[in-house]
Design a protein around this motif. Structure first.
Motif, short mmCIF file in Angstrom:
data_model
loop_
_atom_site.label_atom_id
_atom_site.label_comp_id
_atom_site.label_asym_id
_atom_site.label_seq_id
_atom_site.Cartn_x
_atom_site.Cartn_y
_atom_site.Cartn_z
N LYS A 94 -7.92 -11.74 1.25
CA LYS A 94 -8.80 -10.63 0.90
C LYS A 94 -7.99 -9.37 0.60
CE LYS A 94 -12.65 -7.82 2.58
NZ LYS A 94 -13.64 -7.60 3.66
N ARG A 95 -6.89 -9.20 1.33
CA ARG A 95 -6.04 -8.01 1.13
C ARG A 95 -5.48 -7.98 -0.28
NH1 ARG A 95 -0.51 -7.03 1.74
NH2 ARG A 95 0.02 -4.96 2.57
N LYS A 96 -4.98 -9.13 -0.75
CA LYS A 96 -4.43 -9.20 -2.11
C LYS A 96 -5.52 -8.99 -3.15
CE LYS A 96 -1.96 -12.30 -5.25
NZ LYS A 96 -1.39 -13.67 -5.42
N ALA A 97 -6.67 -9.61 -2.93
CA ALA A 97 -7.78 -9.48 -3.89
C ALA A 97 -8.23 -8.03 -4.00
CB ALA A 97 -8.93 -10.37 -3.47
N MET A 98 -8.32 -7.35 -2.86
CA MET A 98 -8.75 -5.96 -2.89
C MET A 98 -7.74 -5.08 -3.63
SD MET A 98 -11.69 -5.22 -1.57
CE MET A 98 -12.24 -6.62 -2.51
N GLU B 88 -5.80 -5.97 -6.08
CA GLU B 88 -5.92 -6.22 -7.51
C GLU B 88 -7.17 -5.56 -8.08
OE1 GLU B 88 -5.83 -10.45 -7.73
OE2 GLU B 88 -3.64 -10.57 -7.59
N LEU B 89 -8.28 -5.59 -7.34
CA LEU B 89 -9.50 -4.94 -7.79
C LEU B 89 -9.31 -3.43 -7.91
CD1 LEU B 89 -12.20 -6.89 -5.72
CD2 LEU B 89 -11.80 -7.04 -8.19
N ARG B 90 -8.59 -2.86 -6.95
CA ARG B 90 -8.36 -1.42 -6.98
C ARG B 90 -7.46 -1.02 -8.15
NH1 ARG B 90 -7.49 -1.54 -0.49
NH2 ARG B 90 -9.71 -1.42 0.09
N VAL B 91 -6.51 -1.88 -8.47
CA VAL B 91 -5.63 -1.58 -9.60
C VAL B 91 -6.42 -1.59 -10.90
CG1 VAL B 91 -3.74 -2.52 -11.00
CG2 VAL B 91 -3.50 -2.38 -8.52
N ARG B 92 -7.39 -2.51 -11.03
CA ARG B 92 -8.17 -2.62 -12.27
C ARG B 92 -9.27 -1.58 -12.39
NH1 ARG B 92 -7.92 -8.36 -11.24
NH2 ARG B 92 -10.10 -8.36 -10.59
N TRP B 93 -9.62 -0.94 -11.27
CA TRP B 93 -10.73 0.00 -11.31
C TRP B 93 -10.40 1.21 -12.19
CZ3 TRP B 93 -15.69 0.26 -10.40
CH2 TRP B 93 -16.31 1.51 -10.34
N GLY B 94 -11.35 1.62 -12.99
CA GLY B 94 -11.16 2.79 -13.84
C GLY B 94 -10.27 2.53 -15.04
N ARG B 95 -10.09 1.26 -15.39
CA ARG B 95 -9.30 0.91 -16.56
C ARG B 95 -10.16 0.07 -17.51
NH1 ARG B 95 -3.25 -0.89 -14.47
NH2 ARG B 95 -2.78 1.01 -13.28
N ARG C 201 -19.02 -0.76 -2.90
CA ARG C 201 -18.67 -1.39 -4.18
C ARG C 201 -17.62 -2.47 -3.99
NH1 ARG C 201 -15.98 2.71 -6.79
NH2 ARG C 201 -13.97 1.77 -6.31
N GLU C 202 -16.61 -2.19 -3.20
CA GLU C 202 -15.55 -3.18 -3.01
C GLU C 202 -16.04 -4.38 -2.21
OE1 GLU C 202 -12.26 -1.04 -1.34
OE2 GLU C 202 -11.59 -0.33 -3.31
N THR C 203 -16.99 -4.16 -1.30
CA THR C 203 -17.59 -5.29 -0.58
C THR C 203 -18.36 -6.18 -1.55
OG1 THR C 203 -17.78 -3.97 1.43
CG2 THR C 203 -19.12 -5.95 1.29
N LEU C 204 -19.10 -5.57 -2.45
CA LEU C 204 -19.82 -6.34 -3.47
C LEU C 204 -18.85 -7.13 -4.34
CD1 LEU C 204 -22.42 -3.65 -4.63
CD2 LEU C 204 -22.92 -5.71 -3.31
N GLN C 205 -17.78 -6.49 -4.76
CA GLN C 205 -16.79 -7.18 -5.61
C GLN C 205 -16.16 -8.35 -4.86
OE1 GLN C 205 -14.57 -3.47 -6.68
NE2 GLN C 205 -14.70 -4.29 -8.76
#
Length: 556
Positions: free
Chosen positions: A21-25, A27-34, A119-123
């Motif tokens: 989950k740590r890695k997935a989060m 990656e999601l944060r890196v993609r956010w706002g792009r 939002r991150e929980t939903l993702q």
């Protein structure tokens, strides 16, 4: 050499493997706002399966292409799952008639931007559907299911018979020879059917459907934390419709789970080859799924809606220069500081058309086509996703139809002119059916001679402009005088003092400057060519204003 970077890398690697989950989060944060960066994929399959091709509440295919919506969709599609991407594709095609529903969408985007933890929980709950093969769920739920395996009825009886002979062989050893023959036949069947790839793909898609049910249930459990997100409550209410699917497919799911667990997988493989166990389970599962799949349709849409809304919220973070439009019942198009969504650093322009159409003149590359595309795209986005790229926007409740880049088709034998004729005829037919329509038209009938082009363009634009909102560009300055009663006149022009020759600023009124020839001199054209061009332009100007044989005189 310092070992610190290496040790830090090893630490991150170990933590990522211990806590996925740590890695997935991260990656999601890196993609956010792009902007989205997914490769081309068939995002339109779901929409094609459910659309009504005669509908007047969808963006038609030509307008979708002409306004470059494929590129815009690719930029917006930062969805976690293929399901979200497919629903986003459908959302961008469908006009929403309810202004309150569009306002609610815009509010949801803002809440998803601000409530980061939720939002991150939903993702994270969407991540089980991340793999590309989940795009096939739409085919199974809304399309035609694959045909059953040949002799599937015989197969359902053959598999238990093979197992019975195997068990009986322990009591009567002579049956082992019968079982060996059956085992050989079964191995051939298993290999041949498995080699086709269809069975494995079907089983994989059935597993994906089960995964969709689990994700839908997980999202439904969150409805109390986000009552402002209507999709979660809808998933909670729809739970009863999808509840039967896991029960129907539980044996196939269990069998596939055992196949991945060594050493049990060895026994499973043995039974697959000797008793065709998985093929028999597959046949039974497909029969049950055909009866129950309708119960998954609504949940597919709601799960996709959550993912699509997050993707749009991410894109709006990337493009903060947006607003919630006011949807008007009157033919009013008022865009302040409008921007084209595919241009990151665009010159902003504004326009207000109150029951008036617009004729834009100017030379190539001056910005006139981009400007009418900007207006048309914002009119679509405002009525589908609920936002516009502008500081303020009022747009009419209106379908948008475009004729921007008609092209010659070698395969169909259609010329540029004949393709455009068909498109404009459809515009006139649409207008005849009533209701406000926005028509975006670039260089009307540019494929024919000057006299007929101006004559036909005037007739068509007059007809469309009487009852619709037309956004038209032209090189034919003669049309300005002909249409000023129905159309507001604006223009873009060259500016030799500006680097690149164009400032992309919209100017009110008809085009009067003639800078195009001077630009040729700036670029370095021979002076003899420049002088001749100036002389010919002067002759044409005199003909335009005083010669009875001029185009303007003939039209009047």
């Amino acid at each position: 050499m310092s070992l610190r970077p290496l040790l830090e890398h090893l630490r991150e690697f170990a933590l990522d493997n211990l806590f996925p989950k740590r890695k997935a989060m991260r990656e999601l944060r890196v993609r956010w706002g792009r902007p989205g960066d997914k490769p081309d994929w068939p995002a339109g399959d779901y929409f094609d399966l459910v659309r009504d091709r005669d509908s007047t509440t969808d963006v038609d295919d030509k307008t979708w292409i002409d306004l470059e919506f494929p590129k815009l969709f690719a930029s917006l599609d930062a969805s976690v799952t293929p399901v979200g991407g497919q629903v986003l594709f459908r959302r961008m095609h469908e006009y929403v008639g309810d202004a309150d529903a569009l306002a609610e969408r815009y509010t949801v985007y803002a809440r998803l931007q601000s409530e980061v933890a939720l939002r991150e929980t939903l993702q994270h709950k969407l991540l089980p559907l991340q793999a590309a093969h989940h795009a096939r769920i739409a085919d199974f739920v809304f399309g035609e299911l694959p045909p059953p395996l040949k002799h599937h009825r015989l197969l359902r009886a053959w598999a238990p018979l093979s197992l019975a002979v195997l068990v009986a062989a322990f009591a009567w050893s002579w049956l082992i020879w019968v079982w060996l023959v059956l085992a050989f036949v079964n191995a051939v069947i298993a290999i041949r059917v498995g080699a086709s790839g269809h069975t494995l793909r079907d089983v994989q898609t059935l597993e994906a459907c089960l995964r969709l049910v689990k994700v839908a249930d997980d999202l439904a459990a969150m409805h109390g934390r986000a009552t402002w997100l209507p999709q979660l409550a809808a998933l909670r209410d729809d739970a009863v419709n999808r509840a039967h699917l896991p029960k129907a497919l539980r044996w196939l799911w269990l069998w596939r789970s055992l196949s991945a667990a060594f050493p049990v997988s060895v026994v499973v493989m043995f039974l697959n080859f000797t008793c065709l166990a998985e093929l028999a389970l597959h046949v039974r599962a497909m029969q049950w799924f055909a009866k129950l799949r309708h119960g998954l349709a609504a949940s597919f849409g709601w799960v996709g809606e959550v993912d699509a809304a997050i993707a749009v919220a991410s894109w709006l973070t990337y493009r903060p220069d947006h607003c919630r439009p006011t949807i008007m019942e009157d033919p009013l198009l008022d865009i302040r500081d409008g921007r084209h969504p595919l241009l990151e650093t665009a010159v902003v322009n504004s326009i207000r058309l109150d029951a008036r159409s617009l004729l834009v003149t100017g030379s190539n590359m001056a910005g006139k086509t981009t400007f009418i595309k900007m207006l048309a795209v914002n009119a679509v986005l405002g009525q589908t996703l609920g936002f516009c790229l502008a500081s303020r926007a009022s747009i009419p409740r209106s379908r948008v139809m475009a004729s921007i880049q008609a092209a010659h088709s070698v395969a169909s034998g259609k010329s540029h002119y004949s393709s455009e004729v068909e498109t404009i005829r459809s515009f006139l037919a649409q207008q005849a059916r009533g209701g406000c329509v926005i028509f975006a038209i670039d260089e009307l009938f540019s494929g024919t001679n000057t006299v007929e082009r101006v004559a036909i363009a005037r007739a068509v634009l007059e007809s469309l402009g009487r009852h619709s909102l037309v956004l038209a560009t032209t090189h034919d300055v003669e049309l300005q005088a002909c249409l000023e009663g129905l159309y507001d006149l604006c223009h873009f022009q060259e500016d030799p003092a500006v680097d690149g020759f164009f400032d992309y600023r919209l100017r009110a009124g008809p085009a009067t400057e003639r800078n195009a020839i001077r630009l040729l001199a700036e670029i370095g054209f021979p002076q003899t060519v420049i002088a001749s061009a100036m002389a010919y332009a002067e002759q044409a100007l005199h003909a335009e204003t005083g010669d009875d044989g001029s185009i303007a005189a003939r039209l009047h």
